[in-house]
Design a protein around this motif. Structure first.
Motif, PDB file in Angstrom:
ATOM      1  N   ARG A 222       0.824  -1.207   0.000  1.00 42.25           N
ATOM      2  CA  ARG A 222       0.000   0.000   0.000  1.00 42.25           C
ATOM      3  C   ARG A 222       0.857   1.255   0.000  1.00 42.25           C
ATOM      4  N   LYS A 223       1.933   1.235   0.744  1.00 40.67           N
ATOM      5  CA  LYS A 223       2.828   2.388   0.774  1.00 40.67           C
ATOM      6  C   LYS A 223       3.471   2.609  -0.587  1.00 40.67           C
ATOM      7  N   THR A 224       3.867   1.521  -1.250  1.00 45.64           N
ATOM      8  CA  THR A 224       4.453   1.631  -2.582  1.00 45.64           C
ATOM      9  C   THR A 224       3.438   2.175  -3.578  1.00 45.64           C
ATOM     10  N   SER A 225       2.194   1.725  -3.483  1.00 47.15           N
ATOM     11  CA  SER A 225       1.135   2.222  -4.370  1.00 47.15           C
ATOM     12  C   SER A 225       0.946   3.718  -4.201  1.00 47.15           C
ATOM     13  N   ARG A 226       0.975   4.189  -2.957  1.00 47.58           N
ATOM     14  CA  ARG A 226       0.806   5.626  -2.716  1.00 47.58           C
ATOM     15  C   ARG A 226       1.971   6.419  -3.306  1.00 47.58           C
ATOM     16  N   ARG A 227       3.174   5.889  -3.168  1.00 51.61           N
ATOM     17  CA  ARG A 227       4.343   6.613  -3.661  1.00 51.61           C
ATOM     18  C   ARG A 227       4.341   6.686  -5.185  1.00 51.61           C
ATOM     19  N   LEU A 228       4.044   5.570  -5.844  1.00 50.05           N
ATOM     20  CA  LEU A 228       4.026   5.561  -7.304  1.00 50.05           C
ATOM     21  C   LEU A 228       2.863   6.397  -7.836  1.00 50.05           C
ATOM     22  N   PHE A 229       1.762   6.447  -7.087  1.00 47.92           N
ATOM     23  CA  PHE A 229       0.647   7.309  -7.465  1.00 47.92           C
ATOM     24  C   PHE A 229       1.061   8.781  -7.402  1.00 47.92           C
ATOM     25  N   LEU A 230       1.747   9.165  -6.336  1.00 49.34           N
ATOM     26  CA  LEU A 230       2.209  10.545  -6.213  1.00 49.34           C
ATOM     27  C   LEU A 230       3.200  10.897  -7.316  1.00 49.34           C
ATOM     28  N   GLN A 231       4.066   9.940  -7.655  1.00 45.24           N
ATOM     29  CA  GLN A 231       5.000  10.172  -8.753  1.00 45.24           C
ATOM     30  C   GLN A 231       4.242  10.476 -10.037  1.00 45.24           C
ATOM     31  N   SER A 232       3.222   9.678 -10.323  1.00 45.14           N
ATOM     32  CA  SER A 232       2.416   9.889 -11.528  1.00 45.14           C
ATOM     33  C   SER A 232       1.731  11.251 -11.508  1.00 45.14           C
ATOM     34  N   CYS A 233       1.199  11.655 -10.357  1.00 43.36           N
ATOM     35  CA  CYS A 233       0.521  12.954 -10.238  1.00 43.36           C
ATOM     36  C   CYS A 233       1.474  14.109 -10.509  1.00 43.36           C
ATOM     37  N   PHE A 234       2.636  14.089  -9.882  1.00 43.63           N
ATOM     38  CA  PHE A 234       3.596  15.170 -10.074  1.00 43.63           C
ATOM     39  C   PHE A 234       4.035  15.270 -11.531  1.00 43.63           C
ATOM     40  N   GLN A 235       4.242  14.121 -12.180  1.00 43.30           N
ATOM     41  CA  GLN A 235       4.636  14.143 -13.586  1.00 43.30           C
ATOM     42  C   GLN A 235       3.526  14.710 -14.459  1.00 43.30           C
ATOM     43  N   ASP A 236       2.280  14.396 -14.130  1.00 43.62           N
ATOM     44  CA  ASP A 236       1.151  14.960 -14.875  1.00 43.62           C
ATOM     45  C   ASP A 236       1.081  16.468 -14.705  1.00 43.62           C
ATOM     46  N   TRP A 237       1.232  16.934 -13.484  1.00 45.14           N
ATOM     47  CA  TRP A 237       1.045  18.350 -13.187  1.00 45.14           C
ATOM     48  C   TRP A 237       2.095  19.232 -13.855  1.00 45.14           C
ATOM     49  N   ILE A 238       3.333  18.755 -13.953  1.00 48.89           N
ATOM     50  CA  ILE A 238       4.355  19.604 -14.567  1.00 48.89           C
ATOM     51  C   ILE A 238       4.101  19.758 -16.068  1.00 48.89           C
ATOM     52  N   TYR A 239       3.574  18.723 -16.716  1.00 53.76           N
ATOM     53  CA  TYR A 239       3.233  18.856 -18.135  1.00 53.76           C
ATOM     54  C   TYR A 239       2.024  19.767 -18.318  1.00 53.76           C
ATOM     55  N   LEU A 240       1.062  19.658 -17.423  1.00 54.64           N
ATOM     56  CA  LEU A 240      -0.108  20.534 -17.494  1.00 54.64           C
ATOM     57  C   LEU A 240       0.298  21.983 -17.281  1.00 54.64           C
ATOM     58  N   LEU A 241       1.194  22.224 -16.326  1.00 52.77           N
ATOM     59  CA  LEU A 241       1.668  23.584 -16.076  1.00 52.77           C
ATOM     60  C   LEU A 241       2.414  24.143 -17.285  1.00 52.77           C
ATOM     61  N   ASP A 242       3.240  23.316 -17.914  1.00 58.07           N
ATOM     62  CA  ASP A 242       3.970  23.767 -19.100  1.00 58.07           C
ATOM     63  C   ASP A 242       3.010  24.086 -20.236  1.00 58.07           C
ATOM     64  N   THR A 243       1.951  23.302 -20.380  1.00 57.13           N
ATOM     65  CA  THR A 243       0.951  23.571 -21.414  1.00 57.13           C
ATOM     66  C   THR A 243       0.270  24.911 -21.173  1.00 57.13           C
ATOM     67  N   ILE A 244      -0.071  25.188 -19.929  1.00 61.50           N
ATOM     68  CA  ILE A 244      -0.687  26.476 -19.591  1.00 61.50           C
ATOM     69  C   ILE A 244       0.285  27.622 -19.874  1.00 61.50           C
ATOM     70  N   ASN A 245       1.565  27.416 -19.542  1.00 67.47           N
ATOM     71  CA  ASN A 245       2.577  28.437 -19.843  1.00 67.47           C
ATOM     72  C   ASN A 245       2.636  28.737 -21.332  1.00 67.47           C
ATOM     73  N   SER A 246       2.663  27.677 -22.138  1.00 65.15           N
ATOM     74  CA  SER A 246       2.856  27.834 -23.583  1.00 65.15           C
ATOM     75  C   SER A 246       1.620  28.364 -24.296  1.00 65.15           C
ATOM     76  N   MET A 247       0.440  28.127 -23.733  1.00 64.82           N
ATOM     77  CA  MET A 247      -0.792  28.548 -24.398  1.00 64.82           C
ATOM     78  C   MET A 247      -1.287  29.912 -23.935  1.00 64.82           C
ATOM     79  N   TYR A 248      -1.075  30.245 -22.663  1.00 64.18           N
ATOM     80  CA  TYR A 248      -1.712  31.433 -22.111  1.00 64.18           C
ATOM     81  C   TYR A 248      -0.746  32.401 -21.436  1.00 64.18           C
ATOM     82  N   ILE A 249       0.029  31.908 -20.475  1.00 64.82           N
ATOM     83  CA  ILE A 249       0.798  32.824 -19.627  1.00 64.82           C
ATOM     84  C   ILE A 249       1.822  33.625 -20.435  1.00 64.82           C
ATOM     85  N   TYR A 250       2.420  33.023 -21.450  1.00 60.30           N
ATOM     86  CA  TYR A 250       3.430  33.753 -22.223  1.00 60.30           C
ATOM     87  C   TYR A 250       2.844  34.956 -22.948  1.00 60.30           C
ATOM     88  N   THR A 251       1.519  34.947 -23.186  1.00 60.05           N
ATOM     89  CA  THR A 251       0.886  36.050 -23.918  1.00 60.05           C
ATOM     90  C   THR A 251       0.585  37.256 -23.038  1.00 60.05           C
TER      91      THR A 251
END
Length: 306
Positions: A222-251
């Motif tokens: 269960r502890k391993t599942s939580r850690r790998l889940f958090l890893q997946s979340c953080f990786q998702d969020w950084i790509y989402l943030l970069d997409t927002i930067n490239s589409m909106y914030i730079y303008t």
């Protein structure tokens, strides 16, 4: 990405050319490649599960994009001179901005789906070896990346790196169309991936509120599942943030440095952070495993399948 008239006018003012901002590119890119290849080495040195096969694929795509900055964009910005044929500029930046870039978000969907299967269908996942399905899914992702890379190469429908403004320069409407398609595709992938993450988070929260009389091995899983889940979340969020930067914030502002940081530098940094996230979670997992192995019979192999 179309540049404003103000920005285009500013590139001819010598004082407004912040070449020194580009100098850390080479160091940052080299560091990112080292981290990603180090993580890749750690993964391939073990009997990899489907989860780690997908993470290994991400280290390769991350390294390819960082290599583009290391061998071309960074040096060109520092010496203020292009080298090699023009097609080199077109190909490398098409890979970094679109082609290989979409590989990351597509693989993240596969990783999030992997977490969903493990959390909700653990028994079935243990019985089946999903490596074949994982390889097929990754092959499809890489094929799409190759298509996106070459589709913009004919004519002027491609990104050209302009060292005067430290970002991609394009004036053809075709490039804007391709950029919008890619960015919205990444946005859709982010929604799908994070939907899986939310569903998994609900399951983990509900499970945590229930009393457990489990063995040490079960608690470790269960502890391993939580850690790998958090890893997946953080990786998702950084790509989402970069997409927002490239589409909106730079303008928001036409300042060269602002647009540099929220376009091309954001694109570079996300792949450095992606490798660091995988290194952090993998390092912590290995360290915890070593601390919990005083007895040989206590060792439990955790098999994560697709």
């Amino acid at each position: 990405m179309s540049l404003s008239n103000w920005t285009l006018a500013q590139i001819w003012i010598e004082e407004s050319r912040p070449e020194e901002v580009a100098e850390p590119w080479v160091t940052t890119s080299a560091f990112g490649i080292f981290v990603n290849l180090f993580v890749f080495h750690r993964f391939v040195a073990k009997n990899m599960s489907s989860f780690y096969i997908m993470c290994s694929s991400k280290t390769i795509s991350n390294s390819m994009i960082l290599f583009c900055y290391l061998v071309f964009n960074g040096p060109v910005s520092v010496i203020r001179r292009y080298y090699g044929p023009e097609v080199l500029n077109m190909l490398l930046n098409q890979m970094a901005a679109y082609g290989i870039y979409v590989q990351g978000p597509m693989t993240q969907v596969c990783i999030s789906f992997n977490r969903f299967l493990i959390i909700y269908f653990a028994t079935m996942a243990k019985r089946k070896n999903g490596r074949t399905a994982t390889v097929v899914a990754l092959a499809i992702c890489w094929s799409i990346s190759l298509f996106v890379t070459v589709v913009g190469m004919p004519g002027n429908c491609t990104n050209i790196f302009n060292y005067d403004i430290l970002t991609w320069d394009n004036l053809d409407p075709c490039v804007d169309t391709l950029a919008d398609m890619v960015m919205y595709w990444i946005g859709v992938l982010a929604v799908i991936s994070n939907t899986f993450n939310v569903v998994v988070a609900i399951k983990l929260i509900v499970s945590a509120t229930k009393p457990h009389m489990d063995s040490v091995a079960s608690k470790r899983r269960r502890k391993t599942s939580r850690r790998l889940f958090l890893q997946s979340c953080f990786q998702d969020w950084i790509y989402l943030l970069d997409t927002i930067n490239s589409m909106y914030i730079y303008t928001w502002f036409a300042d060269i440095i602002w647009q540099f940081f929220f376009t091309i530098f954001s694109n570079l940094f996300v792949h450095v952070m992606d490798g660091c996230i995988m290194l952090f979670f993998n390092y912590e997992k290995k360290r915890s495993a070593m601390m919990s192995m005083p007895k040989k019979r206590d060792v439990t192999v955790i098999n994560v399948t697709f």
